[in-house]
Motif scaffolding. Sequence first.
Motif, PDB file in Angstrom:
ATOM      1  N   TYR A  26      -8.047  23.509 113.447  1.00 42.11           N
ATOM      2  CA  TYR A  26      -7.074  24.432 114.026  1.00 42.11           C
ATOM      3  C   TYR A  26      -5.662  23.932 113.698  1.00 42.11           C
ATOM      4  O   TYR A  26      -5.452  22.748 113.430  1.00 42.11           O
ATOM      5  N   ILE A  35      -4.684  31.081 118.168  1.00 43.61           N
ATOM      6  CA  ILE A  35      -5.782  30.213 118.596  1.00 43.61           C
ATOM      7  C   ILE A  35      -6.951  30.193 117.617  1.00 43.61           C
ATOM      8  O   ILE A  35      -7.932  29.496 117.835  1.00 43.61           O
ATOM      9  N   GLY A 252     -12.121  30.739 119.141  1.00 39.40           N
ATOM     10  CA  GLY A 252     -11.136  30.414 120.167  1.00 39.40           C
ATOM     11  C   GLY A 252     -11.767  30.061 121.508  1.00 39.40           C
ATOM     12  O   GLY A 252     -11.109  30.143 122.551  1.00 39.40           O
TER      13      GLY A 252
END
Length: 295
Positions: A26, A35, A252
């Motif tokens: 991420y 996200i 997410g």
Amino acid sequence: MGVCCSRRNGKSVEDAKFRYIDGRRYHNISESEYIGANDEEEANRLIQYHEVIKIVWEGLYHSPIENKLENGANVIDIGCGAGIWLLEMAQKYPNSHFVGIDFSPIFPTEGLPKNLKFINCNFLDGVPFEDSYFDFAHQKFMAAAFTKVQWKEKVIPELLRITKSGGWIEFTEAELIRSNGTNMQRIVKGMKKFFEEKDLVCVMKGSLSHLLEDTNAFSEIRNEQKTITLGKKGDYIGQETLKFYMRAITSGRIILSSFMDVMPEHFDALAETAFIETENSDTFGDQLRICCHKL
């Protein structure tokens, strides 16, 4: 693009751009609330859905720029992801020049057409191009990447700065899933709660058009909406679109689960139940396309 090798406290500057959770990569950019993951799995998700998007919208773009593209235009794709849209556009229009930017470096770096290049940068910091450089600016599925303030004060102004007078700016966005399924409603409720807390735009219909109209910078703004029946009821497009959305939702899980009173390790089971639930529920995904002609 080379990898920065300088190190601080044993950790490379390049590594500091990312964080790793449950084997997924991420971003680690403080000013972004996005996200979603930015790894090979995410690149594959975008590539696989590219063909579906072309069917849904009957082509690669809607703005009336065919002649410019054939004769030679400058085109930018903001948040280009895996770069599949640009690769196809660059091959189709060899006289035009294409640029893709994204803060997630999941785009290809080798074997590119001569008329295409990618830049790893954050659009919120501005792009390294002079004013009125591009004939066509393209942006897709970026609603959740920017806050309402960022859209108004940074994103739209920067798009206007780099787009020529007479040029076009085109947005394609997806709304939150609509469903009467209990588990899907629970997921969507959690997403809405997250968007509201982070000041993200959870419903683009109307919101983006109003922001664009308020600039008084366009001679024409074209709006179109497509509603996709998700799951098996929607045949091939519905099934692939549901998979596309659900893979984004599960990436997410760590953040979304905290807004749903569910443990992260139980989130995937909830998402799978919601996915199966679409067989017997009415579940829809709305997509928007807005084409703007700059004065």
